[in-house]
Enzyme design. Structure first.
Site, mmCIF file in Angstrom:
data_model
loop_
_atom_site.group_PDB
_atom_site.id
_atom_site.type_symbol
_atom_site.label_atom_id
_atom_site.label_comp_id
_atom_site.label_asym_id
_atom_site.label_seq_id
_atom_site.Cartn_x
_atom_site.Cartn_y
_atom_site.Cartn_z
ATOM 1 N N ASP A 93 15.617 -14.673 -31.901
ATOM 2 C CA ASP A 93 16.480 -15.852 -31.869
ATOM 3 C C ASP A 93 17.749 -15.603 -32.676
ATOM 4 O O ASP A 93 18.174 -16.446 -33.469
ATOM 5 C CB ASP A 93 15.721 -17.062 -32.416
ATOM 6 C CG ASP A 93 16.394 -18.381 -32.036
ATOM 7 O OD1 ASP A 93 17.170 -18.383 -31.061
ATOM 8 O OD2 ASP A 93 16.151 -19.397 -32.704
ATOM 9 N N LYS A 101 10.506 -24.279 -46.949
ATOM 10 C CA LYS A 101 10.340 -24.600 -45.535
ATOM 11 C C LYS A 101 8.951 -25.205 -45.356
ATOM 12 O O LYS A 101 7.944 -24.558 -45.620
ATOM 13 C CB LYS A 101 10.495 -23.336 -44.685
ATOM 14 C CG LYS A 101 10.433 -23.564 -43.184
ATOM 15 C CD LYS A 101 10.691 -22.248 -42.453
ATOM 16 C CE LYS A 101 10.699 -22.439 -40.945
ATOM 17 N NZ LYS A 101 10.943 -21.162 -40.240
ATOM 18 N N ILE A 133 17.793 -30.213 -46.704
ATOM 19 C CA ILE A 133 19.026 -29.506 -46.340
ATOM 20 C C ILE A 133 19.023 -29.016 -44.897
ATOM 21 O O ILE A 133 20.018 -28.467 -44.434
ATOM 22 C CB ILE A 133 19.266 -28.302 -47.279
ATOM 23 C CG1 ILE A 133 18.075 -27.338 -47.259
ATOM 24 C CG2 ILE A 133 19.551 -28.775 -48.687
ATOM 25 C CD1 ILE A 133 18.297 -26.089 -48.093
ATOM 26 N N GLY A 189 14.176 -28.011 -38.322
ATOM 27 C CA GLY A 189 14.006 -27.131 -37.178
ATOM 28 C C GLY A 189 12.987 -27.701 -36.228
ATOM 29 O O GLY A 189 12.563 -28.865 -36.337
ATOM 30 N N GLY A 190 12.555 -26.870 -35.272
ATOM 31 C CA GLY A 190 11.631 -27.336 -34.253
ATOM 32 C C GLY A 190 10.302 -27.778 -34.820
ATOM 33 O O GLY A 190 9.728 -28.772 -34.376
#
Length: 725
Positions: free
Chosen positions: A135, A41, A18, A21-22
């Site tokens: 962030d 994650k 879904i 990221g980095g």
């Protein structure tokens, strides 16, 4: 490698990807233990072999796991399996704030303020746990289907204290604070700046600064004033405009000093949108906008070029080590590098520039007045006297010239500086007409910002306009923080105390760390912190003994019962089966804990599943008995049987059951057996027949064997009928 359908941690089934990221990918998964959907994650494969990445990934997970708040995406679990490092988080069904803004073009001020309040509450909870997000942007804010706003992706968040200086990558440059753009110190007020930029975008539908390159945008954050959101949307209330502008001040000291202050003003703006109640923190009234230096521009360009060339390293690139000293002399800075930005140092630099300008103006005014006075009075050697510590002296004059003038030098007495605050001494020197510069050095005896010495002795005379170099304390020397995770609290306390640190204790439940053991420390091990600074230790309380009510499982199928138990955070233990006249087949007919009883979460419930009503018993079969006396073999049965010899008797029932097997030489032989299912059986009698050898007498009268003796085994059968019992 993660594949759709695989199971990790023996409980999380990967369903679909879904997001990415980095340094990690995010998957939707199902927790089979608790029967709920979660987000997992997972650290990307190319980074999982890097020890620094793995360490950072774990630290971030531990820090984020300590955050439990309705406006933060909660972390449930963290683990590693076959080189796969993962964090299990709350799955929020909804869209990002970025997509929501794009969908609506811009938001009304009431909606924008309401969203900002919820984001602020999530940030406040993180700040209270010494965690800075770093962030904040619309892409990291999720609006759920029920309207709840949640802050997510603490991917570069890190536990922080007032004694650490960190430099992170620039991240999302459209929302980065000036201090982050410089690569310098960032604290809670950096998150407030980013939230202010996010509010600007919600209100106007655009970001305040844009450019062709990230460097250009970063420089605008540092140098250019934020445009007013009312320039784009005039109907925005003035107080909301003031809140946004205060959040986005260049100097952190001019912003809201905490998320709590910001939330209070946001709430009041909804009640009194026409009232201007925002207090401005004008702590540098005489300061001008600080221009970015060439070295800072070079540094930002270097970082940006590095990120563009190595985008996969963006997550771990650091422009400065956390262990650098707070201040560095210019002669110690390598070419292309500038010292880390610090709000206090910026104020000192700005104050120095302003003071120098004022002193120069005073000197010019004095010179002009002296020249005018000399012309008006016709004096060749003008002088002026002053009371107090100020003295004057004449310079040599040219005696051969009638129009010669003398230049006046004004002296002041150097004040005592040691032990005083830098700001106070610089103000005092400024009032005396002196310039000043500050150099910093570490000191264990004086706190940061206190003057240690000056290059001019106290009480001596010094000419107005001269520059005084002050040496001030940068605080205690930095010490390497030892690793104490895994130690008992008492042991960790003594280790840190011996190193000169103060200790702050926090407690938290842990499923993996035993009670009384240090599970987390902040600042992290091997980082540097000032001697005497505070180290926060999170000590495990062991597994949390949460209570839950036992649900009713009776009458449910085994599968439905497992789901209901999981929703109550309980587990199904042993499953057995039994007949039940109350519950139909395949339904739960027994549970080991009564419904509504409070038990610890994770408790196992034993259940029994119905096999249906017990079937009617089958009619009992007819049973027989064998009560008989076995007689010796008759002549008809065994004509060669020798009376009194031993025989073997074996009685086998018709169903194959061996009833009797024995040797006997005595007859009749009695046998008694009951509960036989056969009506009769066969008796086998086995006996031995021996024939003696034959002899003759030879001519000498000797016995000679002419036929040897023989032994032969013979048997016969006999039918025996049993009688009913």
């Amino acid at each position: 490698m993660i594949k759709i359908g695989m199971m990790i941690g023996d409980r999380y089934e990967i369903l679909e990807k879904i997001g990415t990221g980095g340094m990690s990918d995010v998957y939707k998964a199902k927790c089979h233990k608790l029967n709920r959907f979660v987000a997992v994650k997972v650290l990307k494969q190319e980074f999982s072999e890097n020890a620094n990445f793995v360490s950072k990934f774990r630290i971030e997970a531990q820090a984020a796991a300590g955050l439990m708040h309705p406006n933060i995406v909660n972390v449930y679990d963290v683990g590693e399996e076959n080189g796969i490092y993962y964090i299990v988080m709350e799955l929020v069904e909804g869209i990002t704030l970025k997509k929501y803004i794009e969908k609506k073009a811009r938001l009304s001020y009431k909606e924008a303020v309401s969203i900002a309040i919820q984001v602020g509450m999530g940030i406040e909870a993180a700040h209270n746990n010494h965690i800075i997000h770093r962030d904040i942007k619309p892409q990291n804010i999720i609006i759920s289907k029920d309207g709840k706003v949640k802050v997510t992706d603490f991917g570069i968040a890190k536990a922080a204290t007032s004694n650490t200086i960190t430099s992170n990558v620039m991240g999302s440059v459209h929302y980065t604070s000036p201090e982050q753009a410089r690569g310098g110190y960032s604290d809670e007020k950096s998150d407030i700046y980013s939230l202010g930029i996010t509010m600007f975008e919600m209100l106007t539908g655009r970001v305040p600064f844009n450019g062709e390159t990230t460097v250009a945008i970063a420089i605008k954050h540092i140098q250019e004033e934020l445009p007013s959101p009312k320039d784009f949307v005039p109907e925005i209330p003035g107080v909301v405009e003031s809140i946004v502008l205060k959040c986005c001040q260049k100097s952190p000291d001019r912003r809201y000093q905490s998320a709590q202050e910001l939330i209070a003003d946001l709430k009041q703006s909804l009640v009194n949108p026409e009232e201007d109640f925002v207090v401005r923190n004008d702590v540098e009234l005489d300061a001008d906008t600080r221009m970015i230096t060439e070295s800072e521009v070079a540094q930002i360009k270097y970082r940006t070029a590095y990120q563009e060339e190595y985008p996969e390293r963006e997550e771990f690139m650091r422009l400065r080590s956390d262990t650098e000293a707070m201040y560095e002399g210019e002669d110690e800075v390598e070419d292309g590098d500038d010292y880390d930005y610090n709000p206090r140092m910026e104020r000192v630099t700005t104050f120095l520039a302003v003071a120098a300008g004022i002193v120069i103006c005073i000197i010019l005014i004095i010179l002009v007045v002296n020249v005018i006075n000399g012309i008006g009075t016709g004096e060749e050697n003008g002088s002026s006297g002053q009371n107090g510590p100020i003295q004057t002296g004449e310079t040599g004059s040219d005696e051969s010239s009638d129009d010669s003038t003398s230049e006046e030098v004004v002296y002041v007495t150097m004040p005592k500086v040691r032990g005083e605050k830098v700001e106070d001494i610089r103000n005092e020197l400024k009032d005396l007409g002196l310039k000043s510069v500050v150099e910093y050095e570490e000191s264990d005896s004086l706190e940061a910002g206190i003057v240690i010495s000056a290059d001019v002795t106290a009480g001596s005379e010094i000419a107005v306009g001269s520059t005084v170099t002050l040496t001030a304390s940068a605080g205690p020397r930095a010490e390497v923080v030892p690793s104490v995770t895994g130690e008992t609290y008492e042991m960790a306390y003594n280790i840190l105390l011996d190193r000169g640190f103060k200790i702050s204790k926090m407690e938290a439940y842990s499923d993996t760390v035993e009670a009384g053991i240090v599970a987390l420390q902040s600042p992290a091990a091997e980082s540097k912190a000032a001697k005497g600074s505070e180290i926060t230790l999170t000590v495990s309380l062991g597994k949390e003994n949460k209570k839950t009510k036992v649900p009713t499982l009776l009458g449910l199928t085994e599968m439905d019962g497992t789901v209901v138990a999981g929703e109550a955070r309980l587990q199904i233990g042993t499953v057995t089966y039994e007949y039940s006249s109350t519950y139909a087949k395949d339904l739960i007919c027994y549970q080991s804990y009564s419904p509504e009883l409070e038990v610890a979460e994770g408790t196992e419930i034993q259940i029994k599943v119905s096999l249906g009503p017990e079937p009617a018993p089958e009619p009992s079969p007819t049973l027989y008995k064998c009560n008989t006396a076995i007689v010796a073999p008759t002549m008809e049965e065994a004509p060669d049987y020798a009376t009194g010899s031993t025989v073997t008797l074996k009685l086998v029932a018709d169903d194959g059951l061996v009833i009797l097997e024995t040797n006997t030489a005595s007859f009749p032989y009695a046998t008694n057996h009951n509960n036989l299912t056969s009506s009769g059986g066969t008796l086998t009698v086995t006996y031995t027949v021996t024939t003696p050898p034959e002899f003759i007498t030879d001519e000498n009268g000797n016995q000679v064997e002419v036929k040897p003796g023989t032994t032969e085994t013979k048997s016969f059968t006999r039918r025996i009928e049993f009688t009913p019992q």
